[in-house]
Design a protein around this motif. Structure first.
Motif, mmCIF file in Angstrom:
data_model
loop_
_atom_site.group_PDB
_atom_site.id
_atom_site.type_symbol
_atom_site.label_atom_id
_atom_site.label_comp_id
_atom_site.label_asym_id
_atom_site.label_seq_id
_atom_site.Cartn_x
_atom_site.Cartn_y
_atom_site.Cartn_z
ATOM 1 N N MET A 62 18.153 47.906 16.404
ATOM 2 C CA MET A 62 17.767 48.735 17.532
ATOM 3 C C MET A 62 18.241 48.091 18.827
ATOM 4 S SD MET A 62 16.285 50.977 15.688
ATOM 5 C CE MET A 62 15.703 52.086 16.952
ATOM 6 N N ILE A 63 18.534 48.907 19.821
ATOM 7 C CA ILE A 63 18.919 48.389 21.134
ATOM 8 C C ILE A 63 17.723 47.624 21.695
ATOM 9 C CG2 ILE A 63 19.743 48.996 23.435
ATOM 10 C CD1 ILE A 63 20.854 51.595 22.166
ATOM 11 N N PRO A 64 17.906 46.357 22.102
ATOM 12 C CA PRO A 64 16.765 45.532 22.516
ATOM 13 C C PRO A 64 15.868 46.189 23.557
ATOM 14 C CG PRO A 64 18.725 44.175 22.309
ATOM 15 C CD PRO A 64 19.172 45.603 22.113
ATOM 16 N N PRO A 241 25.018 49.914 16.473
ATOM 17 C CA PRO A 241 26.346 50.003 15.878
ATOM 18 C C PRO A 241 26.777 51.449 15.575
ATOM 19 C CG PRO A 241 24.976 48.400 14.706
ATOM 20 C CD PRO A 241 24.080 49.237 15.550
ATOM 21 N N CYS A 242 25.837 52.379 15.556
ATOM 22 C CA CYS A 242 26.128 53.741 15.098
ATOM 23 C C CYS A 242 25.909 54.806 16.162
ATOM 24 C CB CYS A 242 25.268 54.079 13.883
ATOM 25 S SG CYS A 242 25.401 52.900 12.534
ATOM 26 N N THR A 243 25.575 54.413 17.376
ATOM 27 C CA THR A 243 25.271 55.381 18.423
ATOM 28 C C THR A 243 26.144 55.102 19.637
ATOM 29 O OG1 THR A 243 22.974 55.370 17.673
ATOM 30 C CG2 THR A 243 23.432 56.443 19.771
ATOM 31 N N ASP A 244 26.926 56.099 20.034
ATOM 32 C CA ASP A 244 27.830 55.944 21.172
ATOM 33 C C ASP A 244 27.205 56.502 22.441
ATOM 34 O OD1 ASP A 244 29.824 54.797 19.626
ATOM 35 O OD2 ASP A 244 30.699 56.742 19.103
ATOM 36 N N THR A 245 27.626 55.948 23.562
ATOM 37 C CA THR A 245 27.258 56.515 24.851
ATOM 38 C C THR A 245 28.137 57.731 25.130
ATOM 39 O OG1 THR A 245 28.816 55.027 25.977
ATOM 40 C CG2 THR A 245 26.525 54.293 25.779
ATOM 41 N N VAL A 246 27.752 58.496 26.138
ATOM 42 C CA VAL A 246 28.565 59.620 26.599
ATOM 43 C C VAL A 246 28.966 59.362 28.044
ATOM 44 C CG1 VAL A 246 27.463 61.279 25.049
ATOM 45 C CG2 VAL A 246 26.510 60.915 27.343
ATOM 46 N N GLU A 247 30.081 59.927 28.449
ATOM 47 C CA GLU A 247 30.507 59.812 29.842
ATOM 48 C C GLU A 247 29.599 60.679 30.703
ATOM 49 O OE1 GLU A 247 34.600 60.738 30.304
ATOM 50 O OE2 GLU A 247 35.295 59.121 28.981
ATOM 51 N N ILE A 268 27.431 71.217 24.158
ATOM 52 C CA ILE A 268 27.769 70.125 23.255
ATOM 53 C C ILE A 268 26.506 69.654 22.541
ATOM 54 C CG2 ILE A 268 28.698 67.778 23.063
ATOM 55 C CD1 ILE A 268 30.387 68.329 25.520
ATOM 56 N N ALA A 269 26.591 69.510 21.222
ATOM 57 C CA ALA A 269 25.430 69.123 20.431
ATOM 58 C C ALA A 269 24.895 67.763 20.870
ATOM 59 C CB ALA A 269 25.789 69.091 18.949
ATOM 60 N N GLU A 270 23.575 67.654 20.824
ATOM 61 C CA GLU A 270 22.912 66.433 21.301
ATOM 62 C C GLU A 270 23.308 65.201 20.503
ATOM 63 O OE1 GLU A 270 18.320 64.767 21.779
ATOM 64 O OE2 GLU A 270 18.720 66.872 21.341
ATOM 65 N N ARG A 271 23.419 65.312 19.176
ATOM 66 C CA ARG A 271 23.707 64.172 18.316
ATOM 67 C C ARG A 271 25.207 64.007 18.063
ATOM 68 N NH1 ARG A 271 19.329 62.106 15.108
ATOM 69 N NH2 ARG A 271 20.861 61.544 13.534
ATOM 70 N N ASP A 272 26.017 64.480 18.983
ATOM 71 C CA ASP A 272 27.470 64.422 18.815
ATOM 72 C C ASP A 272 27.976 62.991 18.664
ATOM 73 O OD1 ASP A 272 30.004 65.931 18.835
ATOM 74 O OD2 ASP A 272 30.408 64.764 20.641
ATOM 75 N N GLY A 273 27.242 62.014 19.189
ATOM 76 C CA GLY A 273 27.689 60.625 19.119
ATOM 77 C C GLY A 273 27.058 59.803 18.015
ATOM 78 N N ARG A 274 26.389 60.460 17.042
ATOM 79 C CA ARG A 274 25.721 59.735 15.967
ATOM 80 C C ARG A 274 26.619 59.705 14.734
ATOM 81 N NH1 ARG A 274 20.145 59.541 17.313
ATOM 82 N NH2 ARG A 274 19.815 58.262 15.462
#
Length: 293
Positions: A62-64, A241-247, A268-274
């Motif tokens: 998890m992100i700290p 490791p599995c979740t990207d940020t969005v611009e 754009i779907a909410e979980r597009d970066g998962r």
């Protein structure tokens, strides 16, 4: 009442109904925006006190800042905070970051299996000691017969098939076609012995509803959702490791709402970066049938 008032009232009704109908109930808290709104609604439903344990599944990745936010609110709101973890999989490196599992296999190990075994009491649970501020091994191993979850129907395809009161079997497996209908706010709460029930108080909320409610209520949300000056932010939170940020340059709740209603993320779907969603063909139903959140 306006739209948010109606959503709030229905969610509070479901929370109170669940609490009155099920023994040994728990609430999942991922520390994300949806489950934090659900936690806020629970505090309203029970007049500032949450009368059931909050369960968080810690994957070890998890992100700290999420863990820091969890513990900060747990102390401030005097929450009965518990976490579970798949310690064996971490020790054996059976995870995606260690290269010994796909995204889906890692989710199965670190989330699905950890959740099932934490809920049924067969794996260790760690409870926050408010006197010391530390987590300690919990002596209580009694299974949770029901769990309140912050899932929304519009978040991804498999969640749209849920009910407000959604039954799982004794193994936490989800049989989608066997769910009872729910008409006119009439909910089935008398399930057979051994049934594990997932309760979804915010099932009909949309992503915009969540953010507008956060704005109206001034709910404390982890700052990862906002741009910190680098032109990017998280739209959906998970393992790093599995979740990207969005611009995005949205720096506060108001700017996030603007982006969702008329800006770049309106279609754009909410979980597009998962990553695990993409690996599962754009959905999570195979994982969710086996107990995933």
């Amino acid at each position: 009442m306006d739209h948010l008032d109606k959503l709030e009232n229905k969610s509070i009704h479901i929370l109170r109904e669940a609490y009155s109908e099920f023994d040994n109930l728990a609430m999942l808290w991922s520390v994300g925006k949806d489950s934090t709104v659900m936690l806020w609604l629970a505090r309203k439903a029970f007049f500032g006190h949450v009368p059931l344990p909050l369960v968080h599944i810690d994957t070890g990745y998890m992100i700290p800042e999420m863990i820091e936010h969890r513990d900060k609110l747990a102390r401030e709101w005097e929450l009965e905070m518990i976490y579970g973890v798949n310690e064996e999989a971490l020790e054996e490196n059976r995870t995606f970051p260690e290269g010994d599992a796909t995204h889906l296999e890692c989710c199965e190990n670190m989330k699905t299996e950890a959740l099932k075994r934490t809920l049924d009491g067969s794996w260790p649970r760690y409870r926050l000691n408010h006197n010391t501020g530390e987590y300690e091994l919990d002596d209580n191993k009694e299974p949770y017969t029901g769990v309140i979850v912050g899932g929304r129907a519009d978040e991804e395809g498999s969640r749209s098939k849920e009910r407000y009161f959604s039954a799982r079997d004794e193994n936490n497996d989800w049989h989608v076609s066997e769910q009872p209908p729910e008409f006119w706010s009439q909910y089935k709460t008398d399930f057979a012995p051994g049934t594990h029930v997932r309760i979804h108080p915010i099932l009909d909320w949309t992503e915009v509803d969540i953010w507008e409610y956060i704005q109206r209520e001034n709910i404390p949300i982890v700052s990862l959702y906002f741009d910190q000056g680098e032109g990017e932010r998280y739209r959906s939170l998970g393992c790093y490791p599995c979740t990207d940020t969005v611009e995005s340059t949205a720096r506060n709740v108001e700017e996030v709402v603007d982006e969702l209603k008329s800006g770049k993320f309106s279609d754009i779907a909410e979980r597009d970066g998962r990553a695990q969603d993409e690996e599962d063909g754009g959905g999570l139903e195979s994982l969710r049938r086996e107990g995933y959140m």
